[in-house]
Write an enzyme that holds these catalytic residues in place. Structure first.
Site, PDB file in Angstrom:
ATOM      1  N   LYS A 191       0.861  -1.187   0.000  1.00  0.00           N
ATOM      2  CA  LYS A 191       0.000   0.000   0.000  1.00  0.00           C
ATOM      3  C   LYS A 191       0.899   1.240   0.000  1.00  0.00           C
ATOM      4  O   LYS A 191       1.506   1.576   1.009  1.00  0.00           O
ATOM      5  CB  LYS A 191      -0.917   0.039   1.231  1.00  0.00           C
ATOM      6  CG  LYS A 191      -2.016   1.091   1.057  1.00  0.00           C
ATOM      7  CD  LYS A 191      -2.540   1.686   2.323  1.00  0.00           C
ATOM      8  CE  LYS A 191      -1.840   2.906   2.802  1.00  0.00           C
ATOM      9  NZ  LYS A 191      -1.825   4.088   1.906  1.00  0.00           N
ATOM     10  N   GLU A 267       9.654   1.097  10.701  1.00  0.00           N
ATOM     11  CA  GLU A 267      10.715   2.107  10.517  1.00  0.00           C
ATOM     12  C   GLU A 267      10.021   3.450  10.672  1.00  0.00           C
ATOM     13  O   GLU A 267       9.212   3.824   9.812  1.00  0.00           O
ATOM     14  CB  GLU A 267      11.323   2.023   9.110  1.00  0.00           C
ATOM     15  CG  GLU A 267      11.855   0.673   8.704  1.00  0.00           C
ATOM     16  CD  GLU A 267      13.112   0.281   9.432  1.00  0.00           C
ATOM     17  OE1 GLU A 267      13.724   1.150  10.089  1.00  0.00           O
ATOM     18  OE2 GLU A 267      13.476  -0.900   9.356  1.00  0.00           O
TER      19      GLU A 267
HETATM   20  P1  NAP Z   1       2.240   8.213   7.940  1.00  0.00           P
HETATM   21  O1  NAP Z   1       1.199   9.252   8.041  1.00  0.00           O
HETATM   22  O2  NAP Z   1       2.509   7.364   9.116  1.00  0.00           O
HETATM   23  O3  NAP Z   1       1.842   7.326   6.676  1.00  0.00           O
HETATM   24  C1  NAP Z   1       2.636   6.253   6.243  1.00  0.00           C
HETATM   25  C2  NAP Z   1       1.765   5.239   5.566  1.00  0.00           C
HETATM   26  O4  NAP Z   1       0.846   4.706   6.522  1.00  0.00           O
HETATM   27  C3  NAP Z   1       0.924   5.810   4.419  1.00  0.00           C
HETATM   28  O5  NAP Z   1       0.847   4.840   3.396  1.00  0.00           O
HETATM   29  C4  NAP Z   1      -0.418   6.010   5.100  1.00  0.00           C
HETATM   30  O6  NAP Z   1      -1.509   6.023   4.201  1.00  0.00           O
HETATM   31  C5  NAP Z   1      -0.472   4.808   6.010  1.00  0.00           C
HETATM   32  N1  NAP Z   1      -1.414   4.921   7.132  1.00  0.00           N
HETATM   33  C6  NAP Z   1      -1.869   6.042   7.726  1.00  0.00           C
HETATM   34  N2  NAP Z   1      -2.725   5.719   8.721  1.00  0.00           N
HETATM   35  C7  NAP Z   1      -2.805   4.367   8.763  1.00  0.00           C
HETATM   36  C8  NAP Z   1      -3.520   3.436   9.579  1.00  0.00           C
HETATM   37  N3  NAP Z   1      -4.332   3.814  10.556  1.00  0.00           N
HETATM   38  N4  NAP Z   1      -3.345   2.116   9.339  1.00  0.00           N
HETATM   39  C9  NAP Z   1      -2.518   1.699   8.347  1.00  0.00           C
HETATM   40  N5  NAP Z   1      -1.841   2.540   7.540  1.00  0.00           N
HETATM   41  C10 NAP Z   1      -1.963   3.859   7.751  1.00  0.00           C
HETATM   42  O7  NAP Z   1       3.647   8.822   7.541  1.00  0.00           O
HETATM   43  P2  NAP Z   1       3.955   9.832   6.383  1.00  0.00           P
HETATM   44  O8  NAP Z   1       3.492  11.169   6.810  1.00  0.00           O
HETATM   45  O9  NAP Z   1       3.470   9.276   5.075  1.00  0.00           O
HETATM   46  O10 NAP Z   1       5.542   9.752   6.329  1.00  0.00           O
HETATM   47  C11 NAP Z   1       6.340  10.510   7.142  1.00  0.00           C
HETATM   48  C12 NAP Z   1       6.828   9.700   8.328  1.00  0.00           C
HETATM   49  O11 NAP Z   1       7.548   8.561   7.876  1.00  0.00           O
HETATM   50  C13 NAP Z   1       7.794  10.486   9.163  1.00  0.00           C
HETATM   51  O12 NAP Z   1       7.512  10.294  10.524  1.00  0.00           O
HETATM   52  C14 NAP Z   1       9.143   9.871   8.830  1.00  0.00           C
HETATM   53  O13 NAP Z   1      10.111  10.011   9.799  1.00  0.00           O
HETATM   54  C15 NAP Z   1       8.764   8.457   8.595  1.00  0.00           C
HETATM   55  N6  NAP Z   1       9.787   7.773   7.791  1.00  0.00           N
HETATM   56  C16 NAP Z   1      10.599   6.853   8.413  1.00  0.00           C
HETATM   57  C17 NAP Z   1      11.594   6.201   7.697  1.00  0.00           C
HETATM   58  C18 NAP Z   1      12.470   5.184   8.357  1.00  0.00           C
HETATM   59  O14 NAP Z   1      13.028   4.354   7.652  1.00  0.00           O
HETATM   60  N7  NAP Z   1      12.595   5.171   9.662  1.00  0.00           N
HETATM   61  C19 NAP Z   1      11.780   6.483   6.336  1.00  0.00           C
HETATM   62  C20 NAP Z   1      10.957   7.411   5.742  1.00  0.00           C
HETATM   63  C21 NAP Z   1       9.957   8.053   6.492  1.00  0.00           C
HETATM   64  P3  NAP Z   1      -2.066   7.408   3.619  1.00  0.00           P
HETATM   65  O15 NAP Z   1      -1.013   7.946   2.733  1.00  0.00           O
HETATM   66  O16 NAP Z   1      -3.299   7.037   2.908  1.00  0.00           O
HETATM   67  O17 NAP Z   1      -2.319   8.298   4.818  1.00  0.00           O
END
Ligand code: NAP
Length: 497
Positions: A191, A267
């Site tokens: 996804k 992650e």
């Molecule tokens: P996010 O809001 O957590 O979303 C990530 C993914 O999760 C998206 O595909 C999102 O779908 C999905 N999602 C949201 N709510 C969900 C739920 N209740 N159940 C299942 N899936 C759900 O994060 P983001 O804003 O896209 O990305 C930024 C974050 O990623 C930052 O915190 C960053 O630090 C972290 N990140 C970490 C790494 C690492 O390797 N540690 C690398 C890159 C990024 P939708 O798009 O439809 O909301």
């Protein structure tokens, strides 16, 4: 490609045919509901394509297909050397489509084309090839048991694995998840983030072309709240691999507990310390301090957003960093000279602007940047921004902003630097700069993060694991260690008559 101008890339973008359908059971299809969601170009705000918006009913169909192909052993039971051939062919196809993939990622995410072409696409191809090349070199174990027994310790795939990825590095994080999961024999349902699904959709078609059997990789764009949570709670999904925010990661752990205790590897976010001692190579450290925060517009989980500077060099060092910040002014992502694009969308821009306000309200000094630029272009471009006069208790030092905002914090001693660095809920990455190997190694060992650089930032390649301590997650992407997240250990104990 390397010589293309902004106009060349714009012309190519105009003639691109963009696939927006889901990839289920080996074919591009619409969501059962017929629902779509537009994906926008962050640089212009224009719609790129209407993307299938899948729901639980599509997930159920994909999971049934993934489970059937896994149980039939169509892929899982192929010899590792055969799986290797498919992954290597797939990597070659990614390379053959590098221009199109780089353009898609640039248009969908707002990343500079020079980055998508030279970093993201090659990284994804390398991940597929490396995982494929590695899989027929992994041996199982024979345990040191008594002479009349033989005990085998073998690794088996989990079954159906759901992979949920974010929007900041959509293509490379997708590859980091699916390459080791598929190499080890699992069936994967991916996804992508709702606002950046395009390269993942394209990648699925290339997988089929490379010979991956139908049902082994399916890509379902759709909302995290409904589709993502359905995958995470599903009783037939045995593994969940996630890159994204810490709050969503915590929810996924709960969903695992509420359902079938699926193996859940996360992650998550970061607030990484970049620690500069007075004896460091200050020119190199200053250039990298800017890169560590402003690369990808600060939308990087490992961004070195807390710059810890020894007090004796603070003012002179900050002046150097500000000079480097000036070369990170955002520009048109299709221009090969651009180093930083717009924020991914208006919501992310608003978050960044709100944190700039919070930093000022908290009493930090806005030493550089802080404003929206290129307002007439339709995109949400934010200046590289530097706060000084900050302390580690401030929200701009504790909370992940995910934008081009650096918080500079002074320190006096090594012990103080370590204490500040570790005073965080996160533990993803960091770096220390010093010519004294004793200081550098002591600090690198003491800072509780998954990846620590000494005299570099963003160091690492496919040979080393990547992941976080503390609330930055638990799994490991990349290297042979990634195979651990997608396999169960089985003991087979044999007694001789
Ligand atoms: P996010 O809001 O957590 O979303 C990530 C993914 O999760 C998206 O595909 C999102 O779908 C999905 N999602 C949201 N709510 C969900 C739920 N209740 N159940 C299942 N899936 C759900 O994060 P983001 O804003 O896209 O990305 C930024 C974050 O990623 C930052 O915190 C960053 O630090 C972290 N990140 C970490 C790494 C690492 O390797 N540690 C690398 C890159 C990024 P939708 O798009 O439809 O909301």
């Amino acid at each position: 490609m390397q010589d293309f101008s902004a106009k060349d890339w714009a012309d190519r973008a105009a003639s691109l045919t963009i696939e927006g359908r889901a990839f289920i059971d080996g074919a591009y299809i619409n969501a059962l509901s017929g629902n779509t969601r537009p994906t926008l170009n962050p640089a212009t705000g224009e719609v790129l394509v209407a993307v299938a918006s899948c729901g639980p009913e599509d997930a159920d169909r994909a999971i049934a297909s993934a489970k059937a192909v896994f149980e039939a052993g169509t892929w899982a039971n192929q010899a590792p050397s055969e799986r290797k051939k498919v992954l290597v062919r797939w990597a070659e196809l990614v390379e053959a489509h590098a221009e199109e993939l780089a353009l898609l990622e640039c248009l969908d995410v707002g990343k500079p084309i020079s980055d998508t072409l030279n970093v993201d696409v090659p990284a994804a191809a390398r991940t597929l090839r490396w995982s494929g090349e590695a899989i027929d070199k992994v041996y199982d174990q024979v345990a040191p048991t008594p002479h009349d027994t033989l005990a085998l310790v073998t690794r088996l795939p989990l079954g159906v694995v759901a992979a949920i990825v974010p929007w900041n590095f959509p293509f490379s994080t997708t590859a980091w998840k699916i390459a080791p999961a598929i190499a080890t024999g699992n069936s994967v349902i991916l996804k992508p983030a709702s606002n950046t699904p395009l390269t993942a959709i394209k990648l699925a078609g290339l997988a089929k072309q490379a010979g991956l059997p139908d049902g082994v990789l399916q890509v379902l764009p759709g909302p995290g709240g409904s589709l993502g949570s359905h995958l995470a709670k599903h009783m037939d999904v045995e593994g969940l691999t996630f890159t994204g925010s810490t709050p969503v990661g915590k929810m996924l752990m709960e969903y695992s507990g509420q359902s079938n205790l699926k193996r859940t590897y996360l992650e998550l976010g970061g607030k990484s310390p970049n620690i500069v001692f007075a004896d460091a190579n200050l020119d190199k450290a200053a250039a990298m301090a800017a890169t560590a925060v402003f690369y990808n517009g600060g939308q990087t989980c490992t961004a070195g957003t807390r710059l810890l500077v020894q007090a004796s060099i603070h003012d002179a060092f900050v002046a150097k960093v500000i000079e480097h910040a000036k070369s990170w002014l955002p520009g048109n992502p299709l221009d090969p000279a651009t180093s930083m694009g717009p924020m991914v969308d208006e919501a992310q821009y608003n978050t960044v602007a709100e944190y700039v306000r919070i930093g000022c309200d908290e009493g930090a000094t806005l030493a550089y940047g802080g404003k929206r630029v290129k307002v007439t272009d339709g995109g949400f471009y934010h200046e590289p921004t530097i706060f000084t006069g900050a302390n580690n208790q401030m929200r701009i030092a504790q909370e992940e902003i995910f934008g081009p905002v650096m918080t500079v914090i002074p320190f006096e001693t090594e012990a103080e630097a370590i204490a500040i660095a570790n005073d965080s809920i996160f533990g993803l990455a960091g770096a220390v700069w010093s010519k004294d190997i004793n200081v550098a190694h002591r600090v690198a060992k003491a800072v509780r993060v998954g990846t620590m650089g000494i005299n570099n930032y963003f160091g690492g390649d496919m040979t080393v694991p990547f992941g976080g301590f503390k609330q930055s997650g638990n799994g490991r992407d990349k290297s042979m260690h990634a195979f651990d997240d997608y396999t169960e250990l089985k003991t087979t104990w044999i007694e001789f008559d």
